[in-house]
Design a protein around this motif. Structure first.
Motif, PDB file in Angstrom:
ATOM      1  N   ARG A 109       0.769  -1.181  -0.170  1.00  0.00           N
ATOM      2  CA  ARG A 109      -0.157   0.045   0.003  1.00  0.00           C
ATOM      3  C   ARG A 109       0.979   1.358   0.069  1.00  0.00           C
ATOM      4  O   ARG A 109       0.398   2.358  -0.732  1.00  0.00           O
ATOM      5  N   TYR A 110       1.920   1.081   0.774  1.00  0.00           N
ATOM      6  CA  TYR A 110       2.653   2.423   0.932  1.00  0.00           C
ATOM      7  C   TYR A 110       3.483   2.606  -0.430  1.00  0.00           C
ATOM      8  O   TYR A 110       3.503   3.781  -1.025  1.00  0.00           O
ATOM      9  N   ARG A 111       3.936   1.669  -1.215  1.00  0.00           N
ATOM     10  CA  ARG A 111       4.504   1.755  -2.538  1.00  0.00           C
ATOM     11  C   ARG A 111       3.653   2.394  -3.556  1.00  0.00           C
ATOM     12  O   ARG A 111       3.861   3.302  -4.401  1.00  0.00           O
ATOM     13  N   ALA A 112       2.331   2.042  -3.410  1.00  0.00           N
ATOM     14  CA  ALA A 112       1.122   2.487  -4.521  1.00  0.00           C
ATOM     15  C   ALA A 112       0.898   4.033  -4.128  1.00  0.00           C
ATOM     16  O   ALA A 112       0.689   4.738  -4.959  1.00  0.00           O
ATOM     17  N   GLY A 113       0.925   4.195  -2.696  1.00  0.00           N
ATOM     18  CA  GLY A 113       0.361   5.478  -2.257  1.00  0.00           C
ATOM     19  C   GLY A 113       1.928   6.531  -2.397  1.00  0.00           C
ATOM     20  O   GLY A 113       1.396   7.875  -2.829  1.00  0.00           O
ATOM     21  N   LEU A 120       5.013  13.411   0.572  1.00  0.00           N
ATOM     22  CA  LEU A 120       4.852  12.851   2.047  1.00  0.00           C
ATOM     23  C   LEU A 120       6.032  12.172   2.263  1.00  0.00           C
ATOM     24  O   LEU A 120       6.472  11.763   3.651  1.00  0.00           O
ATOM     25  N   ARG A 121       6.742  11.580   1.274  1.00  0.00           N
ATOM     26  CA  ARG A 121       7.556  10.374   1.546  1.00  0.00           C
ATOM     27  C   ARG A 121       8.965  10.919   2.232  1.00  0.00           C
ATOM     28  O   ARG A 121       9.356  10.340   3.237  1.00  0.00           O
ATOM     29  N   TYR A 122       9.388  12.119   2.193  1.00  0.00           N
ATOM     30  CA  TYR A 122      10.540  12.570   2.590  1.00  0.00           C
ATOM     31  C   TYR A 122      10.070  12.709   4.383  1.00  0.00           C
ATOM     32  O   TYR A 122      11.112  12.574   4.977  1.00  0.00           O
ATOM     33  N   LEU A 123       8.958  13.317   4.492  1.00  0.00           N
ATOM     34  CA  LEU A 123       8.702  13.405   6.042  1.00  0.00           C
ATOM     35  C   LEU A 123       8.354  11.851   6.686  1.00  0.00           C
ATOM     36  O   LEU A 123       8.970  11.936   7.806  1.00  0.00           O
ATOM     37  N   SER A 124       8.048  10.950   5.809  1.00  0.00           N
ATOM     38  CA  SER A 124       7.812   9.759   6.520  1.00  0.00           C
ATOM     39  C   SER A 124       9.009   9.020   7.052  1.00  0.00           C
ATOM     40  O   SER A 124       9.316   8.079   7.868  1.00  0.00           O
ATOM     41  N   GLY A 159       1.889  10.365  10.731  1.00  0.00           N
ATOM     42  CA  GLY A 159       0.940  10.882  10.158  1.00  0.00           C
ATOM     43  C   GLY A 159       1.098  10.943   8.412  1.00  0.00           C
ATOM     44  O   GLY A 159       0.191  10.346   7.817  1.00  0.00           O
ATOM     45  N   ALA A 160       2.320  11.193   8.136  1.00  0.00           N
ATOM     46  CA  ALA A 160       2.812  11.082   6.696  1.00  0.00           C
ATOM     47  C   ALA A 160       2.611   9.591   6.211  1.00  0.00           C
ATOM     48  O   ALA A 160       2.065   9.297   4.985  1.00  0.00           O
ATOM     49  N   VAL A 161       3.283   8.545   6.976  1.00  0.00           N
ATOM     50  CA  VAL A 161       2.936   7.270   6.579  1.00  0.00           C
ATOM     51  C   VAL A 161       1.452   6.945   6.417  1.00  0.00           C
ATOM     52  O   VAL A 161       1.232   6.351   5.507  1.00  0.00           O
ATOM     53  N   ALA A 162       0.718   7.034   7.420  1.00  0.00           N
ATOM     54  CA  ALA A 162      -0.685   6.699   7.312  1.00  0.00           C
ATOM     55  C   ALA A 162      -1.370   7.325   6.228  1.00  0.00           C
ATOM     56  O   ALA A 162      -2.070   6.570   5.465  1.00  0.00           O
ATOM     57  N   MET A 163      -1.188   8.668   5.834  1.00  0.00           N
ATOM     58  CA  MET A 163      -1.734   9.081   4.696  1.00  0.00           C
ATOM     59  C   MET A 163      -1.042   8.650   3.292  1.00  0.00           C
ATOM     60  O   MET A 163      -1.891   8.597   2.434  1.00  0.00           O
ATOM     61  N   ILE A 164       0.094   8.274   3.448  1.00  0.00           N
ATOM     62  CA  ILE A 164       0.600   7.629   2.235  1.00  0.00           C
ATOM     63  C   ILE A 164      -0.118   6.242   1.762  1.00  0.00           C
ATOM     64  O   ILE A 164      -0.691   5.945   0.824  1.00  0.00           O
ATOM     65  N   VAL A 165      -0.106   5.504   2.930  1.00  0.00           N
ATOM     66  CA  VAL A 165      -0.764   4.183   2.754  1.00  0.00           C
ATOM     67  C   VAL A 165      -2.232   4.337   2.598  1.00  0.00           C
ATOM     68  O   VAL A 165      -2.607   3.645   1.854  1.00  0.00           O
ATOM     69  N   ALA A 166      -2.957   5.563   3.160  1.00  0.00           N
ATOM     70  CA  ALA A 166      -4.109   5.592   2.730  1.00  0.00           C
ATOM     71  C   ALA A 166      -4.296   5.792   1.218  1.00  0.00           C
ATOM     72  O   ALA A 166      -5.628   5.167   0.575  1.00  0.00           O
ATOM     73  N   HIS A 167      -3.355   6.724   0.676  1.00  0.00           N
ATOM     74  CA  HIS A 167      -3.704   6.943  -0.765  1.00  0.00           C
ATOM     75  C   HIS A 167      -3.463   5.568  -1.293  1.00  0.00           C
ATOM     76  O   HIS A 167      -4.235   5.453  -2.557  1.00  0.00           O
ATOM     77  N   THR A 196      -1.098  13.967  12.273  1.00  0.00           N
ATOM     78  CA  THR A 196      -0.533  15.178  11.646  1.00  0.00           C
ATOM     79  C   THR A 196      -0.969  16.480  12.848  1.00  0.00           C
ATOM     80  O   THR A 196      -0.174  17.391  13.170  1.00  0.00           O
ATOM     81  N   ALA A 197      -2.402  16.524  12.885  1.00  0.00           N
ATOM     82  CA  ALA A 197      -2.942  17.635  13.738  1.00  0.00           C
ATOM     83  C   ALA A 197      -2.343  17.297  15.242  1.00  0.00           C
ATOM     84  O   ALA A 197      -1.843  18.572  15.870  1.00  0.00           O
ATOM     85  N   ALA A 198      -1.945  16.160  15.680  1.00  0.00           N
ATOM     86  CA  ALA A 198      -1.605  15.953  17.080  1.00  0.00           C
ATOM     87  C   ALA A 198       0.008  16.481  17.126  1.00  0.00           C
ATOM     88  O   ALA A 198       0.654  17.010  18.330  1.00  0.00           O
TER      89      ALA A 198
END
Length: 208
Positions: A109-113, A120-124, A159-167, A196-198
């Motif tokens: 999922r991460y690779r697809a996102g 977001l990859r750099y922040l993850s 948060g960046a990891v979760a959003m990449i995986v979400a995409h 991310t908000a936290a």
């Protein structure tokens, strides 16, 4: 929140870090007492590890949610607001646990996102493209960083990891016409936004 993944390996559950906290989770506590316990236990855990020079304590915290330890944390923290310390730590532990038990699925999922949201990859902080061992190491590093380093940065990385995986999950759902994955993508995106908000609240000294 956690998507279904491959069968989980068996971990040895660590000894409770704070026995007094574990003993304070009987059946149905009063909501106000629950909120106080959630915040007090999260702060005690964070402060206790941050001021500890014992590497074993840090490793026990990283392994805290192994096996049914996640159930114990849910009883303490899962009802807390996303931008509170217990709510943020709960989401961080859930994401970390999923990465450890379903690493292959997370990598796919991460690779697809990462193709969809490359910024977001750099922040993850993940290697590109990551393999399962790299995902495990990076998520361990993020979790350690929350307790021993920069909490705000650790939460924003998660948060960046979760959003990449979400995409990535949404992209795979489109390919397979999979409604279940679409729901998983929505939950992962919400988790990523919450973390991310936290993280921003933590950096502003407003995460309690």
């Amino acid at each position: 929140m956690s998507p279904h993944g491959s069968s989980a390996p068996r971990f040895r559950r660590p000894a409770p870090l704070y026995a007094s906290v574990a003993e304070a989770i009987p059946g149905e506590p009063d909501p106000a007492a629950s909120s106080d316990l959630a915040h007090d236990s999260a702060r005690a855990l964070l402060d206790g590890v941050f001021h500890s020079s014992d590497a074993e304590v840090v490793e026990r915290v990283v392994a805290l949610a192994a096996e049914d330890g996640l159930t114990d944390l849910a009883a303490l923290w899962s009802g807390a607001p996303a931008t509170s310390l217990p709510g943020a730590l709960w989401r961080l532990y859930v994401l970390h646990t999923w990465s450890q038990t379903s690493g292959d699925d997370m990598v796919r999922r991460y690779r697809a996102g990462s193709r969809t949201v490359p910024g977001l990859r750099y922040l993850s902080g993940f290697a590109e493209p990551p393999d399962v061992d790299q995902v495990h190491r990076s998520m361990d590093e993020i979790l350690r960083g929350a307790f021993t380093g920069d909490l705000g940065l650790a939460l924003r990385r998660a948060g960046a990891v979760a959003m990449i995986v979400a995409h990535g999950t949404a992209h795979l759902a489109d390919e397979d016409a999979d409604d279940d994955r679409t729901l998983q993508a929505e939950r992962l995106l919400s988790t990523g936004e919450d973390l991310t908000a936290a993280g921003r609240h933590a950096e502003a000294g407003q995460l309690d």
